[in-house]
Scaffold this motif. Structure first.
Motif, PDB file in Angstrom:
ATOM      1  N   ALA A  68       0.842  -1.205   0.000  1.00 39.34           N
ATOM      2  CA  ALA A  68       0.000   0.000   0.000  1.00 39.34           C
ATOM      3  C   ALA A  68       0.874   1.251   0.000  1.00 39.34           C
ATOM      4  N   PRO A  69       0.418   2.337  -0.633  1.00 44.74           N
ATOM      5  CA  PRO A  69       1.202   3.574  -0.626  1.00 44.74           C
ATOM      6  C   PRO A  69       1.355   4.115   0.786  1.00 44.74           C
ATOM      7  N   ALA A  70       2.548   4.623   1.106  1.00 42.52           N
ATOM      8  CA  ALA A  70       2.830   5.116   2.457  1.00 42.52           C
ATOM      9  C   ALA A  70       3.993   6.086   2.402  1.00 42.52           C
ATOM     10  N   LEU A  71       4.144   6.871   3.447  1.00 41.89           N
ATOM     11  CA  LEU A  71       5.296   7.750   3.551  1.00 41.89           C
ATOM     12  C   LEU A  71       6.544   6.922   3.836  1.00 41.89           C
ATOM     13  N   THR A  72       7.688   7.510   3.573  1.00 45.20           N
ATOM     14  CA  THR A  72       8.953   6.781   3.721  1.00 45.20           C
ATOM     15  C   THR A  72       9.123   6.229   5.132  1.00 45.20           C
ATOM     16  N   HIS A  73       8.810   7.042   6.144  1.00 40.57           N
ATOM     17  CA  HIS A  73       9.050   6.612   7.524  1.00 40.57           C
ATOM     18  C   HIS A  73       7.992   5.635   8.019  1.00 40.57           C
ATOM     19  N   GLU A  74       6.962   5.362   7.220  1.00 37.14           N
ATOM     20  CA  GLU A  74       5.869   4.515   7.678  1.00 37.14           C
ATOM     21  C   GLU A  74       6.089   3.026   7.412  1.00 37.14           C
ATOM     22  N   GLN A  75       7.242   2.629   6.986  1.00 35.08           N
ATOM     23  CA  GLN A  75       7.527   1.204   6.812  1.00 35.08           C
ATOM     24  C   GLN A  75       7.696   0.543   8.177  1.00 35.08           C
ATOM     25  N   GLY A  76       6.941  -0.513   8.412  1.00 33.66           N
ATOM     26  CA  GLY A  76       7.082  -1.263   9.659  1.00 33.66           C
ATOM     27  C   GLY A  76       6.657  -0.504  10.894  1.00 33.66           C
ATOM     28  N   LEU A  77       5.564   0.258  10.797  1.00 39.16           N
ATOM     29  CA  LEU A  77       5.140   1.072  11.941  1.00 39.16           C
ATOM     30  C   LEU A  77       4.778   0.232  13.159  1.00 39.16           C
ATOM     31  N   LEU A  78       4.192  -0.935  12.950  1.00 44.63           N
ATOM     32  CA  LEU A  78       3.829  -1.749  14.113  1.00 44.63           C
ATOM     33  C   LEU A  78       5.064  -2.324  14.798  1.00 44.63           C
ATOM     34  N   GLY A  79       6.129  -2.519  14.048  1.00 49.54           N
ATOM     35  CA  GLY A  79       7.386  -2.902  14.675  1.00 49.54           C
ATOM     36  C   GLY A  79       7.916  -1.790  15.553  1.00 49.54           C
ATOM     37  N   THR A  80       7.758  -0.553  15.081  1.00 49.00           N
ATOM     38  CA  THR A  80       8.146   0.593  15.905  1.00 49.00           C
ATOM     39  C   THR A  80       7.304   0.659  17.163  1.00 49.00           C
ATOM     40  N   GLU A  81       5.998   0.434  17.022  1.00 46.59           N
ATOM     41  CA  GLU A  81       5.130   0.475  18.191  1.00 46.59           C
ATOM     42  C   GLU A  81       5.506  -0.605  19.199  1.00 46.59           C
ATOM     43  N   ALA A  82       5.783  -1.802  18.719  1.00 50.41           N
ATOM     44  CA  ALA A  82       6.201  -2.884  19.616  1.00 50.41           C
ATOM     45  C   ALA A  82       7.479  -2.506  20.349  1.00 50.41           C
ATOM     46  N   LEU A  83       8.433  -1.945  19.628  1.00 54.72           N
ATOM     47  CA  LEU A  83       9.694  -1.533  20.250  1.00 54.72           C
ATOM     48  C   LEU A  83       9.448  -0.453  21.290  1.00 54.72           C
ATOM     49  N   PHE A  84       8.614   0.526  20.949  1.00 55.09           N
ATOM     50  CA  PHE A  84       8.335   1.602  21.901  1.00 55.09           C
ATOM     51  C   PHE A  84       7.785   1.041  23.212  1.00 55.09           C
ATOM     52  N   HIS A  85       6.783   0.179  23.123  1.00 57.02           N
ATOM     53  CA  HIS A  85       6.167  -0.351  24.344  1.00 57.02           C
ATOM     54  C   HIS A  85       7.168  -1.169  25.161  1.00 57.02           C
ATOM     55  N   ARG A  86       7.988  -1.940  24.476  1.00 59.96           N
ATOM     56  CA  ARG A  86       8.962  -2.762  25.199  1.00 59.96           C
ATOM     57  C   ARG A  86      10.009  -1.913  25.903  1.00 59.96           C
ATOM     58  N   LEU A  87      10.412  -0.822  25.273  1.00 56.54           N
ATOM     59  CA  LEU A  87      11.417   0.048  25.884  1.00 56.54           C
ATOM     60  C   LEU A  87      10.823   0.942  26.967  1.00 56.54           C
ATOM     61  N   PRO A 106       6.388 -13.276   3.272  1.00 56.75           N
ATOM     62  CA  PRO A 106       5.760 -14.062   2.206  1.00 56.75           C
ATOM     63  C   PRO A 106       4.383 -14.618   2.578  1.00 56.75           C
ATOM     64  N   ARG A 107       4.207 -14.997   3.851  1.00 56.83           N
ATOM     65  CA  ARG A 107       2.909 -15.568   4.264  1.00 56.83           C
ATOM     66  C   ARG A 107       2.057 -14.568   5.028  1.00 56.83           C
ATOM     67  N   ALA A 108       2.550 -13.349   5.221  1.00 60.89           N
ATOM     68  CA  ALA A 108       1.800 -12.320   5.954  1.00 60.89           C
ATOM     69  C   ALA A 108       1.879 -11.019   5.156  1.00 60.89           C
ATOM     70  N   PRO A 109       0.901 -10.755   4.290  1.00 64.32           N
ATOM     71  CA  PRO A 109       0.963  -9.549   3.460  1.00 64.32           C
ATOM     72  C   PRO A 109       0.924  -8.262   4.272  1.00 64.32           C
ATOM     73  N   SER A 110       0.421  -8.340   5.511  1.00 62.61           N
ATOM     74  CA  SER A 110       0.372  -7.173   6.391  1.00 62.61           C
ATOM     75  C   SER A 110       0.962  -7.531   7.747  1.00 62.61           C
ATOM     76  N   GLU A 111       1.791  -6.656   8.298  1.00 60.35           N
ATOM     77  CA  GLU A 111       2.309  -6.929   9.638  1.00 60.35           C
ATOM     78  C   GLU A 111       1.195  -6.741  10.656  1.00 60.35           C
ATOM     79  N   TRP A 112       1.299  -7.429  11.783  1.00 59.79           N
ATOM     80  CA  TRP A 112       0.298  -7.292  12.825  1.00 59.79           C
ATOM     81  C   TRP A 112       0.939  -7.375  14.202  1.00 59.79           C
ATOM     82  N   LEU A 113       0.193  -6.888  15.179  1.00 66.51           N
ATOM     83  CA  LEU A 113       0.713  -6.733  16.536  1.00 66.51           C
ATOM     84  C   LEU A 113      -0.384  -7.086  17.525  1.00 66.51           C
TER      85      LEU A 113
END
Length: 347
Positions: A68-87, A106-113
């Motif tokens: 999906a179209p997104a801003l450059t910094h928006e790649q892997g946003l849920l990974g960022t959120e997971a990191l934020f909460h853990r830290l 390959p088996r997950a077209p969208s990341e999830w948290l």
């Protein structure tokens, strides 16, 4: 547990619920999912409240497809959120517990948290029920909580995903990359800017000496507006801060940038209650000319993000019109602040 994608169930009358249940079982094992309900309020990721038979309530967040179209910094946003909460959790800040993060693959077209659910109501929903005393206490608590988050030091400045290319060993270089990325996104999505692109791109160099004193890459939530703050009532009828959610915009950099994310609640640096709470943890926080110049730069940056993201997110109607006007006024006003601060320096 090996991070492999949850299987996708066959299409059916409630595909979203079945997919949510499959993902929860993938993360937690053979639990019984009673129901899942779509939640509103998000502008990018989708979220569902998942209720388990054992009494637990969880939040399942799903990003748009990686294509999906997104801003450059928006790649892997849920990974960022997971990191934020853990830290943030070890600092004493109240944040959801991360139960599982699944990157897109390959088996997950969208990341999830998958997160624990924080009981309460968001500040914007409770606003009309807050007394002046509630407001004072909550602002102090919020300032203290965000100051604790800022005690976390990252490995480098910028966004925490090296693949995005927006990290650097120093803050001026990182902020330059961050600002230039959103300007490039504006060109890519043909979003008109409220000021010449060349003028905006030159800001980090023009104010390099104001950015350079930031030496420690502090953890910054950058989106702690009232819709991302969870409140709960106490036994005596007052309200307390029960959680900080949605850390997907987080980065490592100047802790002062956190004040900009609070702007929908009022100008944070001029709020004595919030600043008292912040200084109870970080007494050394100063708001000199350099700090105010940096705040203006970060306000321009956030306004540009909000303006440009309207294209890939396809905002329309009244909200899109308001955002276009607001962001233009915001950038123009903050450029004037920077001009004024520069003139004082020369005087």
């Amino acid at each position: 547990m090996t991070a492999t994608a949850a299987p996708s169930p066959a299409p059916g009358p409630d595909h979203a619920h079945e997919l949510a249940a499959a993902r929860v079982r993938h993360a937690l094992g053979p639990v019984t999912v009673l129901r899942s309900t779509a939640l509103g309020g998000g502008l990018y990721n989708s979220a569902r409240l998942v209720e388990l038979a054992d009494g637990r309530n969880l939040i399942l967040k799903t990003a748009p497809p990686a294509t999906a179209p997104a801003l450059t910094h928006e790649q892997g946003l849920l990974g960022t959120e997971a990191l934020f909460h853990r830290l943030a959790a070890p600092t004493g800040a109240r944040v959801p517990t991360v139960l599982h993060h699944e990157p897109a693959g390959p088996r997950a077209p969208s990341e999830w948290l998958l997160l624990t659910y924080l009981d309460g109501t968001t500040w914007d929903t409770a606003r009309d029920r807050l007394t002046p005393a509630d407001h004072t206490a909550l602002r102090r608590s919020l300032g203290e909580s965000l100051a604790r988050v800022a005690t976390v030091t990252g490995p480098a400045h910028g966004y925490p995903r090296p693949a995005v290319g927006l990290t650097a060993p120093d803050w001026p270089a990182a902020f330059t990359a961050m600002l230039h990325a959103v300007l490039a996104d504006a060109a890519r999505f043909a979003v008109p800017l409220p000021a010449p692109a060349e003028l905006l791109a030159a800001l980090p160099g023009r104010f390099h000496d104001r950015l350079a004193p930031v030496r420690r890459p502090a953890l910054v939530h950058f989106d702690a507006w009232e819709g991302n703050l969870v409140l709960g009532p106490t036994a005596d009828g007052t309200w307390h801060l029960t959680g900080l959610i949605d850390g997907e915009r987080a980065f490592f950099g100047d802790p002062l940038a956190e004040l900009v994310g609070l702007d929908p609640l009022g100008t944070a640096e001029d709020d004595p209650d919030l600043m008292a709470g912040y200084r109870s943890v970080t007494p050394s926080l100063t708001l000199d000319t350099g700090a105010r110049a940096r705040l203006a730069l970060y306000r321009i940056y956030l306004a540009l993000i909000m303006r440009v993201e309207s294209a890939p997110r396809a905002y329309d109607g009244t909200f899109a019109t308001w955002l276009d006007t607001w962001s233009a006024e915001r950038v123009t006003r903050q450029l004037a602040v920077l001009d004024d601060l520069e003139a004082r320096d020369r005087a």
